[in-house]
Design a protein around this motif. Structure first.
Motif, short mmCIF file in Angstrom:
data_model
loop_
_atom_site.label_atom_id
_atom_site.label_comp_id
_atom_site.label_asym_id
_atom_site.label_seq_id
_atom_site.Cartn_x
_atom_site.Cartn_y
_atom_site.Cartn_z
N HIS A 147 0.80 -1.35 -0.02
CA HIS A 147 -0.11 0.13 -0.02
C HIS A 147 0.78 1.27 0.14
O HIS A 147 0.20 2.20 -0.42
CB HIS A 147 -0.90 0.00 1.27
CG HIS A 147 -2.06 -0.92 1.08
ND1 HIS A 147 -1.93 -2.43 1.66
CD2 HIS A 147 -3.29 -0.92 0.70
CE1 HIS A 147 -2.74 -3.08 1.40
NE2 HIS A 147 -3.86 -2.15 0.77
N LYS A 162 -3.39 -9.49 -15.64
CA LYS A 162 -4.34 -8.39 -15.07
C LYS A 162 -4.86 -8.60 -13.52
O LYS A 162 -4.72 -7.63 -12.93
CB LYS A 162 -5.59 -8.48 -16.04
CG LYS A 162 -6.51 -7.47 -15.56
CD LYS A 162 -7.80 -7.23 -16.56
CE LYS A 162 -8.75 -6.07 -16.15
NZ LYS A 162 -9.72 -6.04 -17.23
N GLU A 163 -5.16 -9.76 -13.25
CA GLU A 163 -5.40 -9.92 -11.96
C GLU A 163 -4.40 -10.02 -10.94
O GLU A 163 -4.41 -9.46 -9.82
CB GLU A 163 -5.84 -11.66 -11.79
CG GLU A 163 -7.49 -11.77 -12.45
CD GLU A 163 -7.85 -13.14 -12.61
OE1 GLU A 163 -8.81 -13.62 -12.34
OE2 GLU A 163 -6.69 -14.14 -12.40
N ALA A 216 -1.84 -7.92 -11.39
CA ALA A 216 -1.64 -6.58 -11.27
C ALA A 216 -2.62 -5.88 -10.23
O ALA A 216 -2.29 -4.95 -9.50
CB ALA A 216 -1.75 -5.58 -12.70
N ALA A 217 -3.89 -6.35 -10.36
CA ALA A 217 -4.91 -5.73 -9.60
C ALA A 217 -4.51 -6.22 -8.16
O ALA A 217 -4.67 -5.46 -6.86
CB ALA A 217 -6.15 -6.13 -9.73
N GLN A 218 -3.95 -7.51 -7.82
CA GLN A 218 -3.71 -7.93 -6.42
C GLN A 218 -2.40 -7.14 -5.90
O GLN A 218 -2.75 -6.89 -4.69
CB GLN A 218 -3.48 -9.54 -6.31
CG GLN A 218 -3.12 -10.07 -5.07
CD GLN A 218 -3.33 -11.39 -4.91
OE1 GLN A 218 -4.35 -11.77 -5.36
NE2 GLN A 218 -2.73 -12.06 -4.04
N LEU A 254 -2.06 -4.12 -6.65
CA LEU A 254 -2.26 -2.58 -6.37
C LEU A 254 -1.81 -1.78 -7.37
O LEU A 254 -1.38 -0.72 -7.01
CB LEU A 254 -2.11 -2.07 -4.81
CG LEU A 254 -2.90 -3.01 -3.81
CD1 LEU A 254 -2.69 -2.31 -2.71
CD2 LEU A 254 -4.15 -3.09 -4.09
N ALA A 304 -1.81 0.53 -10.99
CA ALA A 304 -3.03 1.32 -11.39
C ALA A 304 -3.78 0.42 -12.53
O ALA A 304 -4.86 0.25 -12.79
CB ALA A 304 -2.51 2.74 -11.98
N ASP A 305 -2.99 -0.31 -13.39
CA ASP A 305 -3.48 -1.15 -14.37
C ASP A 305 -2.31 -2.37 -14.78
O ASP A 305 -1.27 -2.43 -14.25
CB ASP A 305 -4.01 -0.22 -15.44
CG ASP A 305 -2.79 0.66 -16.01
OD1 ASP A 305 -1.77 0.24 -16.11
OD2 ASP A 305 -3.09 1.87 -16.39
N GLN A 306 -2.73 -3.07 -15.85
CA GLN A 306 -1.93 -4.31 -16.21
C GLN A 306 -0.79 -3.51 -16.88
O GLN A 306 0.30 -4.00 -16.65
CB GLN A 306 -2.69 -5.14 -17.13
CG GLN A 306 -1.76 -6.12 -17.74
CD GLN A 306 -2.58 -7.28 -18.72
OE1 GLN A 306 -4.10 -7.38 -18.51
NE2 GLN A 306 -2.04 -7.95 -19.46
N PHE A 347 1.78 -2.42 -14.44
CA PHE A 347 2.52 -3.63 -13.70
C PHE A 347 3.32 -4.20 -14.60
O PHE A 347 4.65 -4.58 -14.34
CB PHE A 347 1.48 -4.63 -13.41
CG PHE A 347 1.98 -5.70 -12.98
CD1 PHE A 347 2.98 -6.05 -11.87
CD2 PHE A 347 1.83 -6.90 -13.71
CE1 PHE A 347 3.41 -7.24 -11.51
CE2 PHE A 347 2.20 -8.32 -13.18
CZ PHE A 347 3.07 -8.30 -12.33
#
Length: 296
Positions: free
Chosen positions: A205, A259-260, A262-264, A266, A268-270, A273
Motif C-alpha cells: 500500500h 491483469k489479476e 496487477a490488481a492484487q 495494487l 494502477a493497471d496491467q 505492472f
C-alpha cells in the motif's frame, strides 16, 4: 507474501490443525516433503530457522545460490524470495517458523539480525556452520517445541515461545563466536532493522520514501542515506524487491492472469505492472511465466 499457516498448507503441503498457533510452528522435513515445493518461488512474512541433519538441499535465496548441508543453520529473513532447486534422497532437517514481531521483541534481536541479514545483502552466506554440540542443543529445543505443539497442554504456545527464547540465546552465543556479532548493532543499523521489519507489512500500500520516514520519525534524506549505506540498496529498491518477489510467486504458483496479479499487487493497471516487471526483470510477465515451467 505467505503467512505461516498458508505457507505450511500451500507450499509445504502439511495438514495444519485450525488450533495451531499463528505465532510459532516447528516441523521436520525430508526429501518427500520438500519435493512438494520443488522449483516453486515463495516468500514469507515470518523468520524461519532450518537445521540440516543429513543430506543437502540446494536453493536460490534472494538471487544467491546456496547448498544447505549437515550441521548448518539457515536463517530466513522475511520478504526475501526462495526457490528450492534440488533435495538429496537422504535429506533430513527441522524448521521453525516464527512471527516477525516476536523475534524483534527479543533483547538479542538487534545483533542477531545484523549477523544474519546484513551479510546476506552483501552476498555472503546466510547458512552458518555450527559446532556439533551446539547443533544438537538447538535441535533439541526444536523437538521440545514440536512436543508442546502436538500436545493438548494449556499454554502450549507460551511454552513454545519460552523454548524459542532459549534457542535464540544458544544461537546468539554460537554466532557471536563465529560472526561479526561481537560488535553491537549501531543506532543506524538498528534503524535499518526497524525499516526492514515494517516493510513487509506496508509495501503493498505504501511505496514512497516519505511514508517510511514518517513512520520511523526520521527525515526522508536521513532514512535514504542510512538504508543505502547499511544495505547497499535504496528504500525504493527494497520496496521493489518485495513487489517483484510477490509478482514472481503469483506468476509461477497460480493461474491468475497478469491483469489479476496487477490488481492484487495494487498497480494502477496491467500496463503499469507489465512496464514495472519488464524494467526489473528484462522480460514481460507473460514471457517470464512462459520461460519458467514451474506451474503444473
Amino acid at each position: 507474501m505467505y503467512s505461516i499457516k498458508r505457507f505450511l498448507t500451500e507450499i509445504v503441503g502439511l495438514e495444519v490443525a485450525e488450533s495451531a498457533s499463528d505465532k510459532i510452528y516447528c516441523f521436520e522435513s525430508d526429501n518427500r516433503l520438500l519435493s512438494h515445493s520443488m522449483l516453486m518461488k515463495w516468500d514469507l512474512n515470518s523468520f524461519s530457522f532450518t537445521l540440516v541433519s543429513r543430506g543437502e538441499c540446494r536453493i536460490v535465496y534472494n538471487g544467491l545460490e546456496l547448498a544447505l548441508s549437515p550441521y548448518e543453520i539457515f536463517v530466513y529473513n522475511p520478504g526475501l524470495p526462495v526457490e528450492i532447486l534440488s533435495v538429496s534422497e537422504d535429506y533430513q532437517a527441522v524448521t521453525l517458523l516464527i512471527k516477525n514481531d516476536i523475534i524483534l521483541e527479543n533483547r538479542f534481536a538487534r545483533d542477531f539480525i545484523k549477523a544474519t541479514y546484513f551479510p546476506m545483502i552483501h552476498d555472503r552466506r546466510p547458512n552458518i556452520p555450527l559446532p556439533k554440540e551446539v547443533f544438537r542443543r538447538l535441535k533439541g529445543h526444536f523437538h521440545e517445541i514440536i512436543g508442546y505443539q502436538n500436545s493438548d497442554l494449556l499454554l502450549k504456545t507460551e511454552a513454545s515461545l519460552m523454548l524459542f527464547s532459549l534457542f535464540l540465546i544458544d544461537l546468539y552465543n554460537a554466532l557471536k563466536a563465529e560472526t561479526n556479532m561481537n560488535a553491537v548493532a549501531s543506532r543506524q543499523e538498528y534503524q535499518v532493522i526497524q525499516f526492514l521489519h515494517i516493510l513487509p507489512k506496508y509495501y503493498l500500500h505504501h511505496r514512497s520514501l516519505d511514508f517510511y520516514a514518517d513512520l520511523l520519525q526520521v527525515s526522508p534524506v536521513y532514512l535514504s542515506r542510512v538504508v543505502k549505506g547499511v544495505t547497499g540498496l535504496t528504500v525504493i529498491q527494497h520496496v521493489n524487491q518485495l513487489l517483484m518477489s510477490s509478482a514472481e510467486c503469483l506468476l509461477l504458483t497460480t493461474t491468475m492472469s497478469v491483469k489479476e496479479i496487477a490488481a492484487q499487487l495494487l498497480f494502477a493497471d496491467q500496463a503499469t505492472f507489465s512496464k514495472f516487471f519488464k524494467r526489473l526483470k528484462g522480460k514481460s510477465p507473460t514471457e517470464y511465466r512462459r520461460t519458467h515451467t514451474t506451474l503444473s
